[in-house]
Design a protein around this motif. Structure first.
Motif, PDB file in Angstrom:
ATOM      1  N   LYS A  36      -3.739  -8.084   0.140  1.00 58.67           N
ATOM      2  CA  LYS A  36      -3.512  -6.927   0.998  1.00 58.67           C
ATOM      3  C   LYS A  36      -2.301  -6.087   0.583  1.00 58.67           C
ATOM      4  CE  LYS A  36      -3.765  -6.149   5.969  1.00 58.67           C
ATOM      5  NZ  LYS A  36      -3.650  -6.807   7.273  1.00 58.67           N
ATOM      6  N   GLU A  37      -1.232  -6.722   0.161  1.00 60.83           N
ATOM      7  CA  GLU A  37       0.033  -6.030  -0.107  1.00 60.83           C
ATOM      8  C   GLU A  37       0.493  -6.276  -1.541  1.00 60.83           C
ATOM      9  OE1 GLU A  37       1.106  -4.225   2.406  1.00 60.83           O
ATOM     10  OE2 GLU A  37       0.206  -5.201   4.150  1.00 60.83           O
ATOM     11  N   ILE A  38       1.561  -5.544  -1.945  1.00 64.05           N
ATOM     12  CA  ILE A  38       2.209  -5.784  -3.236  1.00 64.05           C
ATOM     13  C   ILE A  38       3.721  -5.698  -3.020  1.00 64.05           C
ATOM     14  CG2 ILE A  38       2.079  -3.374  -4.011  1.00 64.05           C
ATOM     15  CD1 ILE A  38       1.412  -4.685  -6.846  1.00 64.05           C
ATOM     16  N   TYR A  39       4.445  -6.601  -3.653  1.00 65.23           N
ATOM     17  CA  TYR A  39       5.895  -6.720  -3.460  1.00 65.23           C
ATOM     18  C   TYR A  39       6.577  -6.711  -4.822  1.00 65.23           C
ATOM     19  CZ  TYR A  39       4.145  -8.722   0.921  1.00 65.23           C
ATOM     20  OH  TYR A  39       3.478  -8.940   2.103  1.00 65.23           O
ATOM     21  N   ALA A  40       7.770  -6.110  -4.880  1.00 69.24           N
ATOM     22  CA  ALA A  40       8.568  -6.103  -6.108  1.00 69.24           C
ATOM     23  C   ALA A  40      10.017  -6.376  -5.735  1.00 69.24           C
ATOM     24  CB  ALA A  40       8.453  -4.756  -6.806  1.00 69.24           C
ATOM     25  N   GLN A  41      10.697  -7.208  -6.548  1.00 69.78           N
ATOM     26  CA  GLN A  41      12.114  -7.474  -6.315  1.00 69.78           C
ATOM     27  C   GLN A  41      12.861  -7.461  -7.631  1.00 69.78           C
ATOM     28  OE1 GLN A  41      12.829 -11.072  -4.016  1.00 69.78           O
ATOM     29  NE2 GLN A  41      10.947 -11.942  -4.725  1.00 69.78           N
ATOM     30  N   LEU A  42      14.122  -7.057  -7.567  1.00 75.24           N
ATOM     31  CA  LEU A  42      15.012  -7.152  -8.719  1.00 75.24           C
ATOM     32  C   LEU A  42      15.878  -8.381  -8.503  1.00 75.24           C
ATOM     33  CD1 LEU A  42      16.107  -3.486  -9.412  1.00 75.24           C
ATOM     34  CD2 LEU A  42      14.344  -4.819 -10.521  1.00 75.24           C
ATOM     35  N   VAL A  61       6.174   4.242   1.682  1.00 72.66           N
ATOM     36  CA  VAL A  61       5.091   4.115   0.704  1.00 72.66           C
ATOM     37  C   VAL A  61       3.892   4.966   1.086  1.00 72.66           C
ATOM     38  CG1 VAL A  61       3.471   2.492  -0.340  1.00 72.66           C
ATOM     39  CG2 VAL A  61       5.848   1.855  -0.065  1.00 72.66           C
ATOM     40  N   GLY A  62       3.491   4.967   2.336  1.00 72.07           N
ATOM     41  CA  GLY A  62       2.362   5.791   2.770  1.00 72.07           C
ATOM     42  C   GLY A  62       1.023   5.110   2.555  1.00 72.07           C
ATOM     43  N   LYS A  63      -0.028   5.931   2.556  1.00 74.79           N
ATOM     44  CA  LYS A  63      -1.388   5.398   2.454  1.00 74.79           C
ATOM     45  C   LYS A  63      -2.041   5.836   1.145  1.00 74.79           C
ATOM     46  CE  LYS A  63      -2.482   5.234   7.433  1.00 74.79           C
ATOM     47  NZ  LYS A  63      -1.451   4.303   7.676  1.00 74.79           N
ATOM     48  N   GLY A  64      -3.170   5.208   0.820  1.00 75.88           N
ATOM     49  CA  GLY A  64      -3.923   5.537  -0.376  1.00 75.88           C
ATOM     50  C   GLY A  64      -4.700   4.327  -0.850  1.00 75.88           C
ATOM     51  N   THR A  65      -5.201   4.397  -2.071  1.00 77.96           N
ATOM     52  CA  THR A  65      -5.891   3.244  -2.641  1.00 77.96           C
ATOM     53  C   THR A  65      -4.843   2.208  -3.042  1.00 77.96           C
ATOM     54  OG1 THR A  65      -5.806   4.095  -4.901  1.00 77.96           O
ATOM     55  CG2 THR A  65      -7.721   4.733  -3.563  1.00 77.96           C
ATOM     56  N   ASN A  66      -5.294   0.998  -3.343  1.00 79.59           N
ATOM     57  CA  ASN A  66      -4.365  -0.067  -3.733  1.00 79.59           C
ATOM     58  C   ASN A  66      -3.536   0.323  -4.955  1.00 79.59           C
ATOM     59  OD1 ASN A  66      -4.952  -1.863  -1.705  1.00 79.59           O
ATOM     60  ND2 ASN A  66      -6.532  -2.943  -2.867  1.00 79.59           N
ATOM     61  N   VAL A  67      -4.176   0.986  -5.930  1.00 80.23           N
ATOM     62  CA  VAL A  67      -3.478   1.379  -7.160  1.00 80.23           C
ATOM     63  C   VAL A  67      -2.440   2.460  -6.861  1.00 80.23           C
ATOM     64  CG1 VAL A  67      -3.794   2.401  -9.447  1.00 80.23           C
ATOM     65  CG2 VAL A  67      -5.384   0.675  -8.634  1.00 80.23           C
ATOM     66  N   GLU A  68      -2.780   3.422  -5.994  1.00 81.24           N
ATOM     67  CA  GLU A  68      -1.832   4.475  -5.618  1.00 81.24           C
ATOM     68  C   GLU A  68      -0.644   3.898  -4.855  1.00 81.24           C
ATOM     69  OE1 GLU A  68      -4.402   6.980  -3.346  1.00 81.24           O
ATOM     70  OE2 GLU A  68      -5.197   8.015  -5.110  1.00 81.24           O
ATOM     71  N   ILE A  69      -0.914   2.940  -3.975  1.00 84.70           N
ATOM     72  CA  ILE A  69       0.148   2.292  -3.208  1.00 84.70           C
ATOM     73  C   ILE A  69       1.076   1.525  -4.157  1.00 84.70           C
ATOM     74  CG2 ILE A  69       0.612   0.460  -1.539  1.00 84.70           C
ATOM     75  CD1 ILE A  69      -1.907   1.450  -0.021  1.00 84.70           C
ATOM     76  N   ASN A  71       1.680   2.188  -7.260  1.00 82.84           N
ATOM     77  CA  ASN A  71       2.472   3.179  -7.979  1.00 82.84           C
ATOM     78  C   ASN A  71       3.637   3.654  -7.118  1.00 82.84           C
ATOM     79  OD1 ASN A  71       3.126   6.029  -9.025  1.00 82.84           O
ATOM     80  ND2 ASN A  71       1.801   5.183 -10.618  1.00 82.84           N
ATOM     81  N   ALA A  72       3.377   3.880  -5.819  1.00 81.07           N
ATOM     82  CA  ALA A  72       4.422   4.311  -4.897  1.00 81.07           C
ATOM     83  C   ALA A  72       5.494   3.241  -4.735  1.00 81.07           C
ATOM     84  CB  ALA A  72       3.811   4.668  -3.546  1.00 81.07           C
ATOM     85  N   VAL A  73       5.093   1.964  -4.710  1.00 83.11           N
ATOM     86  CA  VAL A  73       6.060   0.859  -4.615  1.00 83.11           C
ATOM     87  C   VAL A  73       6.923   0.832  -5.877  1.00 83.11           C
ATOM     88  CG1 VAL A  73       6.327  -1.653  -4.514  1.00 83.11           C
ATOM     89  CG2 VAL A  73       4.672  -0.522  -3.034  1.00 83.11           C
ATOM     90  N   GLY A  74       6.309   1.046  -7.043  1.00 80.54           N
ATOM     91  CA  GLY A  74       7.056   1.103  -8.296  1.00 80.54           C
ATOM     92  C   GLY A  74       8.091   2.214  -8.280  1.00 80.54           C
ATOM     93  N   LYS A  75       7.689   3.397  -7.796  1.00 80.07           N
ATOM     94  CA  LYS A  75       8.634   4.518  -7.706  1.00 80.07           C
ATOM     95  C   LYS A  75       9.769   4.188  -6.743  1.00 80.07           C
ATOM     96  CE  LYS A  75       5.507   8.207  -9.017  1.00 80.07           C
ATOM     97  NZ  LYS A  75       4.558   9.207  -8.555  1.00 80.07           N
ATOM     98  N   LEU A  76       9.417   3.556  -5.610  1.00 80.65           N
ATOM     99  CA  LEU A  76      10.417   3.207  -4.602  1.00 80.65           C
ATOM    100  C   LEU A  76      11.433   2.207  -5.153  1.00 80.65           C
ATOM    101  CD1 LEU A  76      11.322   3.533  -1.647  1.00 80.65           C
ATOM    102  CD2 LEU A  76       9.799   1.639  -1.069  1.00 80.65           C
ATOM    103  N   GLY A 100      -4.525  -2.787 -13.653  1.00 82.47           N
ATOM    104  CA  GLY A 100      -4.733  -2.412 -12.261  1.00 82.47           C
ATOM    105  C   GLY A 100      -3.442  -2.174 -11.503  1.00 82.47           C
ATOM    106  N   ARG A 101      -3.247  -2.915 -10.401  1.00 82.64           N
ATOM    107  CA  ARG A 101      -2.091  -2.696  -9.521  1.00 82.64           C
ATOM    108  C   ARG A 101      -0.768  -3.030 -10.204  1.00 82.64           C
ATOM    109  NH1 ARG A 101      -2.813  -5.537  -3.941  1.00 82.64           N
ATOM    110  NH2 ARG A 101      -4.262  -6.956  -4.927  1.00 82.64           N
TER     111      ARG A 101
END
Length: 116
Positions: A36-42, A61-69, A71-76, A100-101
């Protein structure tokens, strides 16, 4: 003996972690992907500290497809890292295929200005 999907990913993850390590100046960008979700940590592995984190659960992050979300997490995570004075990281795909994601998150982080 056949491995389950999670056992196989765990083996790949440990194989990656043997060679990849993060420091305070060049932390490890670790990615976890659930259904359902994707997480990133440094992560600073020398001191064993998570420096910052971002996930698809955050309001920015907002809404969109899994791949768009992803990408938004990566930018964040990229924006947060630059704000914290970090511009270079080592990418830890966490045993997942770079596809993919995971690939989308990495591209988003690069677009935000992180180098890896």
């Amino acid at each position: 003996m056949s491995l389950t999907k999670s056992d196989r990913r765990q083996r790949i993850k440990f194989r990656i972690r043997k060679t990849i390590s993060g420091t305070a100046t060049k932390p490890r960008l670790s990615v976890f992907r659930s259904n359902k979700e994707i997480y990133a940590q440094l992560i600073d592995d020398v001191n064993g500290v998570t420096l910052l984190a971002a996930s698809s659960r955050e309001k920015e992050v907002g809404k969109g497809t899994n791949v768009e979300i992803a990408n938004a997490v990566g930018k964040l995570v990229g924006e947060k890292a630059l704000k914290a004075g970090i511009d270079a990281v080592t990418f830890d795909r966490g045993g997942y295929l770079y596809h993919g994601r995971i690939q989308s998150l990495a591209e988003g982080a690069r677009a935000a200005g992180l180098k890896f």
